[in-house]
Design an enzyme around this catalytic site. Sequence first.
Site, PDB file in Angstrom:
ATOM      1  N   ARG A   1      38.937  30.251  41.507  1.00 38.19           N
ATOM      2  CA  ARG A   1      40.121  30.921  40.954  1.00 38.19           C
ATOM      3  C   ARG A   1      41.282  29.945  40.788  1.00 38.19           C
ATOM      4  O   ARG A   1      41.963  29.933  39.764  1.00 38.19           O
ATOM      5  CB  ARG A   1      40.529  32.109  41.825  1.00 38.19           C
ATOM      6  CG  ARG A   1      39.537  33.260  41.784  1.00 38.19           C
ATOM      7  CD  ARG A   1      39.902  34.352  42.763  1.00 38.19           C
ATOM      8  NE  ARG A   1      39.859  33.798  44.117  1.00 38.19           N
ATOM      9  CZ  ARG A   1      40.403  34.365  45.184  1.00 38.19           C
ATOM     10  NH1 ARG A   1      41.052  35.504  45.085  1.00 38.19           N
ATOM     11  NH2 ARG A   1      40.310  33.808  46.371  1.00 38.19           N
TER      12      ARG A   1
ATOM     13  N   ASN B   1      38.141  37.621  42.129  1.00 39.19           N
ATOM     14  CA  ASN B   1      36.811  37.715  42.718  1.00 39.19           C
ATOM     15  C   ASN B   1      36.349  39.167  42.667  1.00 39.19           C
ATOM     16  O   ASN B   1      37.167  40.086  42.768  1.00 39.19           O
ATOM     17  CB  ASN B   1      36.817  37.271  44.180  1.00 39.19           C
ATOM     18  CG  ASN B   1      36.869  35.771  44.345  1.00 39.19           C
ATOM     19  OD1 ASN B   1      36.592  35.025  43.413  1.00 39.19           O
ATOM     20  ND2 ASN B   1      37.217  35.326  45.535  1.00 39.19           N
TER      21      ASN B   1
END
Length: 128
Positions: free
Chosen positions: A53, A71
Site C-alpha cells: 500500500r 487491504n
Amino acid sequence: MLGENFSFCWVLFFVSVLVLILVMSSNAADTGGAKYASVDFEIFGNVQGVCFRMYTEDQGEKLGLTGWVKNTRQGTVIGQVQGPPDKVIEMKAWLSKVGSPSSRIDRAEFTNEKEISKLEIHGFGTRY
C-alpha cells in the site's frame, strides 16, 4: 467593380464559415472531451505485509495520480486510480509487474475503466 465585390463576399463568407467551424470544434473538445481516466484494481499474490500500500501511494503520487488503496480480508489489495490516461496506463503496468520490493504479484485485475471529465478523488491515500 461588381466582380470584385462578388469575389470579396465569397472570401468573407468562406472565412466566416471556417472560423465558425473552428470555434464549434474547440468548444466541443472543451466540454465533451474526457481529460482523465479512472480504473479500479485488485492485486493478487503476496501483497500484504510487504508495504504494498505504501509503495502504491508513493508511485501514484510520483505519477501525479489520485486514488486510494486498501487491504482486503481475502489477502488481496484493492483500490482506484484516476488521472491522465497515459499515467494511469503506467500505474497499471506498475501494479501488474512491479509493486513493492518484497511483494510477489500473481495477477492484477482492472475493472470499471472509464473516461472522466474531472477528478473525483483528491490526493492518494490508504483506506482501512
